[in-house]
Design a protein around this motif. Structure first.
Motif, PDB file in Angstrom:
ATOM      1  N   GLY A   1      42.731  46.117  82.394  1.00 14.45           N
ATOM      2  CA  GLY A   1      43.899  45.665  81.664  1.00 14.45           C
ATOM      3  C   GLY A   1      45.159  45.753  82.492  1.00 14.45           C
ATOM      4  N   SER A   2      45.076  46.313  83.687  1.00 15.14           N
ATOM      5  CA  SER A   2      46.246  46.444  84.553  1.00 15.14           C
ATOM      6  C   SER A   2      45.929  45.824  85.907  1.00 15.14           C
ATOM      7  N   TYR A   3      46.775  44.896  86.340  1.00 16.83           N
ATOM      8  CA  TYR A   3      46.526  44.188  87.592  1.00 16.83           C
ATOM      9  C   TYR A   3      47.687  44.404  88.559  1.00 16.83           C
ATOM     10  N   THR A   4      47.335  44.541  89.820  1.00 17.32           N
ATOM     11  CA  THR A   4      48.322  44.668  90.887  1.00 17.32           C
ATOM     12  C   THR A   4      48.235  43.427  91.765  1.00 17.32           C
ATOM     13  N   THR A   5      49.393  42.912  92.180  1.00 18.21           N
ATOM     14  CA  THR A   5      49.421  41.701  92.990  1.00 18.21           C
ATOM     15  C   THR A   5      49.330  42.029  94.474  1.00 18.21           C
ATOM     16  N   LEU A   6      48.407  41.375  95.153  1.00 14.59           N
ATOM     17  CA  LEU A   6      48.294  41.469  96.605  1.00 14.59           C
ATOM     18  C   LEU A   6      48.781  40.163  97.219  1.00 14.59           C
ATOM     19  N   SER A   7      49.370  40.258  98.406  1.00 14.82           N
ATOM     20  CA  SER A   7      49.745  39.048  99.140  1.00 14.82           C
ATOM     21  C   SER A   7      48.816  38.898 100.342  1.00 14.82           C
TER      22      SER A   7
ATOM     23  N   LYS B   1      30.703  45.198  95.734  1.00 14.50           N
ATOM     24  CA  LYS B   1      31.760  45.880  94.971  1.00 14.50           C
ATOM     25  C   LYS B   1      32.195  44.980  93.821  1.00 14.50           C
ATOM     26  N   LYS B   2      32.066  45.487  92.617  1.00 19.94           N
ATOM     27  CA  LYS B   2      32.446  44.716  91.449  1.00 19.94           C
ATOM     28  C   LYS B   2      33.925  44.958  91.162  1.00 19.94           C
ATOM     29  N   ILE B   3      34.758  43.967  91.477  1.00 24.87           N
ATOM     30  CA  ILE B   3      36.211  44.091  91.305  1.00 24.87           C
ATOM     31  C   ILE B   3      36.703  42.908  90.488  1.00 24.87           C
TER      32      ILE B   3
ATOM     33  N   LYS C   1      43.104  49.628  89.732  1.00 21.49           N
ATOM     34  CA  LYS C   1      42.327  50.776  90.201  1.00 21.49           C
ATOM     35  C   LYS C   1      41.646  50.503  91.537  1.00 21.49           C
ATOM     36  N   ALA C   2      41.478  49.221  91.858  1.00 18.56           N
ATOM     37  CA  ALA C   2      40.777  48.871  93.101  1.00 18.56           C
ATOM     38  C   ALA C   2      41.712  48.337  94.185  1.00 18.56           C
ATOM     39  N   ALA C   3      43.025  48.259  93.904  1.00 13.40           N
ATOM     40  CA  ALA C   3      43.951  47.624  94.837  1.00 13.40           C
ATOM     41  C   ALA C   3      43.933  48.296  96.206  1.00 13.40           C
ATOM     42  N   ARG C   4      43.962  49.624  96.223  1.00  7.78           N
ATOM     43  CA  ARG C   4      43.978  50.349  97.505  1.00  7.78           C
ATOM     44  C   ARG C   4      42.674  50.105  98.267  1.00  7.78           C
ATOM     45  N   LYS C   5      41.580  50.047  97.543  1.00  7.84           N
ATOM     46  CA  LYS C   5      40.271  49.816  98.161  1.00  7.84           C
ATOM     47  C   LYS C   5      40.217  48.434  98.811  1.00  7.84           C
ATOM     48  N   VAL C   6      40.772  47.437  98.126  1.00  6.13           N
ATOM     49  CA  VAL C   6      40.760  46.077  98.659  1.00  6.13           C
ATOM     50  C   VAL C   6      41.598  45.993  99.935  1.00  6.13           C
ATOM     51  N   VAL C   7      42.800  46.569  99.912  1.00  5.88           N
ATOM     52  CA  VAL C   7      43.672  46.520 101.094  1.00  5.88           C
ATOM     53  C   VAL C   7      43.015  47.225 102.275  1.00  5.88           C
ATOM     54  N   ALA C   8      42.376  48.366 101.997  1.00  6.91           N
ATOM     55  CA  ALA C   8      41.693  49.101 103.066  1.00  6.91           C
ATOM     56  C   ALA C   8      40.555  48.271 103.664  1.00  6.91           C
ATOM     57  N   ALA C   9      39.826  47.565 102.814  1.00  7.48           N
ATOM     58  CA  ALA C   9      38.698  46.764 103.287  1.00  7.48           C
ATOM     59  C   ALA C   9      39.159  45.595 104.162  1.00  7.48           C
TER      60      ALA C   9
ATOM     61  N   TYR D   1      52.482  51.766  97.202  1.00  8.88           N
ATOM     62  CA  TYR D   1      51.604  52.310  98.232  1.00  8.88           C
ATOM     63  C   TYR D   1      51.704  51.459  99.474  1.00  8.88           C
ATOM     64  N   ARG D   2      51.702  52.077 100.613  1.00 12.34           N
ATOM     65  CA  ARG D   2      51.778  51.350 101.868  1.00 12.34           C
ATOM     66  C   ARG D   2      50.404  51.336 102.526  1.00 12.34           C
ATOM     67  N   PRO D   3      50.114  50.251 103.249  1.00 16.92           N
ATOM     68  CA  PRO D   3      48.767  50.079 103.801  1.00 16.92           C
ATOM     69  C   PRO D   3      48.303  51.227 104.664  1.00 16.92           C
TER      70      PRO D   3
END
Length: 574
Positions: A455-461, A486-488, A507-515, A553-555
């Motif tokens: 229910g909560s989304y974070t925007t990535l560029s 990974k189910k995101i 909840k997965a935003a940091r994981k996606v950026v790290a990947a 959060y910074r990369p």
């Protein structure tokens, strides 16, 4: 003080002001000039936004009070950028038109310091400088302040935002204690308040800020479209007004370059201005813009600091700024000196709340304008083209061949000839707009929570977009290839010319950026980051419009989650 004639300014200054065509001072001038001139001792804090005439507010009394018998620095004006430094120096030269013995020198980085030192030695009485170069000259003992009577900090908030706190402290610490200190700022952050407390004595305070922004002659408009239609709308707005002389504000340097390039490709005199450009490049762009060889200047806020160009017809917000006061700064660049101007903003449905916040903050009233259609552009351009043909005159050299030309049109009926002339004149416009497609209106009334995932989304560029050939399925496929197994949950995907915004489960935003750290696709660096610009396509409010600001959060802090069974390492702050 209701007129300049009523002021205590010297007659030479009143003549210079009259030559400029000014008779009535602006509110900030009416309040500041008498205080500054009173005895030359009272310190002043003035809260004044861009476009209120603050340069004359401190510049006229400064030129007025110079003792021309003393060939030494008597006034020091500090400002954040080279562009503003040069603009202030030019304005002061104009004010000093009839005080021939007043000498003004601008000092700033990116120019030979030896030349500036020679000018100071030749007897400069007013120094306008950026903090870095000014402090350098003081440390070299080339800028001597023994005779200094007045220090002015212009756009103090921006100097502090740009990290000049230490330089300002060092400069102020090197000045005589009995000087007059004037601080002009659009806002009063705690750092500026601290400067006031540490270096000023019982300052008078005036405020001519956001509360009168709605009283200017600027018309404020907004257009509501899908994010993917921003450029298409911008293109139509420019086509509807070929005499437009405008600054177009974008959020990022990459977006500035992309929009400027696309406008040039469409045949418009446009160029970019941002912090990655060399000083020589920026000077060249500004010179061409002032001479109107460039009609559309696409810029970031930082690069446009100090931009003072006369007769701008429009300011266009390709993206809304993070804070309402920044909007007031932007829109204040048009509609100056009593002239009319138009401030246009391109927003999505979710961003309308930012419009309401600006209205509340600044006493501005926005008008929602219907999105223009390609048919309107065709009609306007056709009628304007017809008027130009009617007004055209035939050159004598060409007239000599008129009979032969008329013979070539033999057999063509009047209506058919007009159609052919119109088709020839508007063929390129038709070709380009046909490939652009229609603009998609955004009918979103308010931001709604997503009903899937957390229910909560974070925007990535992501640093690729439509110009790199990406489509929504390709973006999804690229994400899936990088995140196997990974189910995101992904939210809205907004593909622009040079950037793509994608909502992911917070909840997965940091994981996606790290990947995606260091990842490439099709030979292009993806540079995936959490979008900190204030517009969150699917998540909570990121801007400065009253919503609670989420932790950013910074990369460098992103670390992939350890595999099951592996020893968990202690998290180390980046």
């Amino acid at each position: 003080m209701t007129t300049y004639e009523e002021s205590d300014l010297r007659d030479e200054l009143k003549r210079a002001v009259a030559d400029l065509g000014f008779t009535t001072p602006t509110p900030v001038q009416a309040e500041a000039i008498p205080i500054i001139l009173a005895d030359g001792k009272r310190d002043l804090v003035a809260l004044a936004r861009t476009g209120t005439g603050k340069t004359a507010g401190f510049g006229l009394p400064t030129v007025n009070d110079i003792d021309t018998d003393i060939e030494a620095v008597q006034a020091l004006i500090l400002c954040p950028t080279r562009e503003l430094c040069l603009q202030i120096a030019r304005d002061l030269d104009t004010f000093a038109k009839y005080r021939k013995d007043v000498k003004i020198t601008a000092v700033y980085g990116g120019a030979p310091i030896t030349h500036q030192i020679r000018e100071i030695r030749s007897g400069s009485q007013i120094i306008v400088g950026t903090p870095g170069r000014t402090l350098d000259l003081i440390n070299r003992k080339k800028l001597k302040l023994e005779n200094l009577k007045r220090v002015i900090l212009d756009e103090a908030d921006e100097m502090l935002n740009m990290g000049f706190q230490e330089e300002l402290n060092s400069i102020l610490g090197a000045t005589p204690e009995d000087k007059q200190t004037l601080l002009f700022s659009a806002t009063m952050p705690k750092e500026a308040r601290k400067i006031s407390k540490d270096y000023m004595t019982d300052p008078a305070e005036i405020s001519v800020g956001h509360e009168d922004a709605g009283e200017s002659k600027v018309v404020h408009q907004y257009f509501k479209v899908k994010g993917s239609s921003r450029f298409a709308l911008l293109r139509l707005l420019v086509e509807l007004d070929p005499d437009m002389y405008a600054v177009i504000f974008c959020r990022t340097r990459r977006e500035v370059n992309g929009v400027a390039e696309d406008l040039r490709y469409a045949g418009h005199a446009a160029d970019a201005l941002h912090g990655d450009m060399s000083q020589a490049q920026r000077d060249d762009v500004m010179q061409r813009f002032r001479k109107r060889r460039i009609q559309l200047l696409v810029a970031t806020d930082v690069a446009a600091r100090g931009l003072d160009v006369q007769d701008l017809t429009h300011v266009i917000n390709y993206n809304l700024p993070d804070a309402p006061e920044v909007y007031v700064h932007r829109s204040g660049r048009t509609g100056r000196a009593g002239k009319e101007g138009i401030a246009m903003s391109i927003v999505t449905g979710r961003e309308v709340r930012h419009i309401r916040a600006i209205e509340k903050y600044s006493n501005i009233t926005f008008e929602q304008v219907p999105v223009p259609t390609q048919k309107e552009v065709y009609k306007m351009r056709a009628l304007r083209f017809a008027e130009k043909i009617k007004a055209a005159t035939l050159d004598d050299k060409v007239a000599a061949y008129l009979p032969e030309v008329m013979d070539s049109f033999e057999g063509i009926e009047r209506e058919e000839l007009i159609q052919k002339i119109l088709g020839y004149g508007l063929n390129e416009l038709s070709r380009q707009l046909t490939g652009q497609g229609e603009i998609k209106a955004d009918n979103t009334q308010e931001k709604k929570k997503m009903d899937r995932g957390s229910g909560s989304y974070t925007t990535l560029s992501i640093a690729v977009g439509r110009k790199n050939g990406y489509t929504v399925p390709q973006i999804i496929g690229m994400m899936n290839r990088r995140l196997p197994g990974k189910k995101i949950n992904f939210g809205k995907i907004d593909i622009q010319n040079n950037l793509t915004y994608i909502g992911v489960d917070s909840k997965a935003a940091r994981k996606v950026v790290a990947a995606f750290e260091g990842a490439q696709d099709k030979g292009q660096d993806l540079n995936v980051r959490i979008f900190e610009g204030g517009t969150n396509v699917d998540g909570g409010d990121r801007g400065g419009y009253g919503g609670k600001k989420k932790k950013q959060y910074r990369p460098g802090n992103f670390k992939p989650r350890p595999k099951f069974g592996a020893k968990k390492k202690k998290h180390r702050k980046g």
